[in-house]
Design a protein around this motif. Structure first.
Motif, PDB file in Angstrom:
ATOM      1  N   GLU A  27       0.807  -1.110   0.030  1.00  0.00           N
ATOM      2  CA  GLU A  27       0.006   0.036   0.011  1.00  0.00           C
ATOM      3  C   GLU A  27       0.948   1.284  -0.031  1.00  0.00           C
ATOM      4  N   VAL A  28       0.737   2.131  -0.775  1.00  0.00           N
ATOM      5  CA  VAL A  28       1.346   3.363  -0.950  1.00  0.00           C
ATOM      6  C   VAL A  28       0.912   4.306   0.000  1.00  0.00           C
ATOM      7  N   VAL A  29       1.574   4.410   1.045  1.00  0.00           N
ATOM      8  CA  VAL A  29       1.243   5.498   2.141  1.00  0.00           C
ATOM      9  C   VAL A  29       1.409   6.850   1.892  1.00  0.00           C
ATOM     10  N   MET A  30       2.526   7.120   1.157  1.00  0.00           N
ATOM     11  CA  MET A  30       3.114   8.629   0.807  1.00  0.00           C
ATOM     12  C   MET A  30       3.950   8.278  -0.360  1.00  0.00           C
ATOM     13  N   LEU A  31       3.879   9.427  -1.368  1.00  0.00           N
ATOM     14  CA  LEU A  31       4.937   9.532  -2.416  1.00  0.00           C
ATOM     15  C   LEU A  31       4.921  10.872  -2.537  1.00  0.00           C
ATOM     16  N   LEU A  32       6.197  11.557  -2.471  1.00  0.00           N
ATOM     17  CA  LEU A  32       6.533  12.807  -2.903  1.00  0.00           C
ATOM     18  C   LEU A  32       7.601  12.926  -3.900  1.00  0.00           C
ATOM     19  N   ARG A  33       7.186  13.857  -4.720  1.00  0.00           N
ATOM     20  CA  ARG A  33       8.312  13.821  -6.011  1.00  0.00           C
ATOM     21  C   ARG A  33       9.198  15.039  -5.605  1.00  0.00           C
ATOM     22  N   TYR A  34      10.425  15.116  -6.056  1.00  0.00           N
ATOM     23  CA  TYR A  34      11.279  16.391  -6.051  1.00  0.00           C
ATOM     24  C   TYR A  34      10.681  17.658  -6.255  1.00  0.00           C
ATOM     25  N   SER A  35       9.797  17.523  -7.338  1.00  0.00           N
ATOM     26  CA  SER A  35       8.829  18.900  -7.615  1.00  0.00           C
ATOM     27  C   SER A  35       8.036  19.308  -6.524  1.00  0.00           C
ATOM     28  N   ASP A  36       7.830  18.218  -5.717  1.00  0.00           N
ATOM     29  CA  ASP A  36       6.687  18.873  -4.610  1.00  0.00           C
ATOM     30  C   ASP A  36       7.513  19.584  -3.523  1.00  0.00           C
ATOM     31  N   ALA A  37       8.815  19.624  -3.496  1.00  0.00           N
ATOM     32  CA  ALA A  37       9.513  20.242  -2.482  1.00  0.00           C
ATOM     33  C   ALA A  37       9.598  21.709  -2.827  1.00  0.00           C
ATOM     34  N   PRO A  38       9.632  22.672  -1.753  1.00  0.00           N
ATOM     35  CA  PRO A  38       9.833  24.014  -2.107  1.00  0.00           C
ATOM     36  C   PRO A  38      11.377  24.235  -2.591  1.00  0.00           C
ATOM     37  N   PRO A  39      11.482  25.252  -3.561  1.00  0.00           N
ATOM     38  CA  PRO A  39      12.729  25.542  -4.273  1.00  0.00           C
ATOM     39  C   PRO A  39      13.935  25.483  -3.369  1.00  0.00           C
TER      40      PRO A  39
END
Length: 140
Positions: A27-39
């Motif tokens: 089960e995917v609990v969380m997935l963050l891409r590098y584009s989701d991070a602040p600059p």
């Protein structure tokens, strides 16, 4: 206290997440891409920036365990050396299904079968280079 494995797929994380979801029921609990991070917050050591579409952090629930994953530096050369993930199946039939799913596109190190310490035990390296030990009916 908990110990949770954190796997770096070096550019193949999304593919691995999909594979583990299909093969292990993760089960995917969380997935963050590098584009989701602040600059500037997702820069790697040395100031390099991984591709924005790559996975910065993912958390998967496999059974009762949380496994974390990332593309890391996304250079395309993942290495998993000196460690195996041990997967305890409910019974021998479940062990067979898990083992065969992990072996698809991977390499069997030790075929799944009975041993002196378990009714089923086998070792396989999956298509991403992650080593697994699958066991059922064991003593520990």
């Amino acid at each position: 206290m908990q110990i949770q494995p954190y796997l770096f797929f070096d550019g193949r994380c999304e593919e691995a997440v999909s594979f583990y979801r299909d093969s292990l029921g993760a089960e995917v609990v969380m997935l963050l891409r590098y584009s989701d991070a602040p600059p500037g917050e997702a820069d790697c050591p040395g100031g390099t920036q991984p591709p924005a579409d790559k996975v910065m952090h993912a958390a998967l629930r496999i059974g009762q365990t949380q496994v974390m994953a990332s593309d890391g530096f996304a250079t395309g050369h993942p290495e998993f050396k000196g460690v195996s993930l041990s997967l305890t199946a409910d019974d021998d039939a479940h062990a067979r299904r898990l083992f065969d799913a992990l072996a698809a596109g991977g390499q069997v190190q030790q075929p799944l079968g009975p041993s002196f310490f378990a009714s089923s035990f086998g070792m396989v390296t999956d298509r991403f280079g992650v080593a697994w030990m699958v066991i059922a009916g064991g003593q520990g």
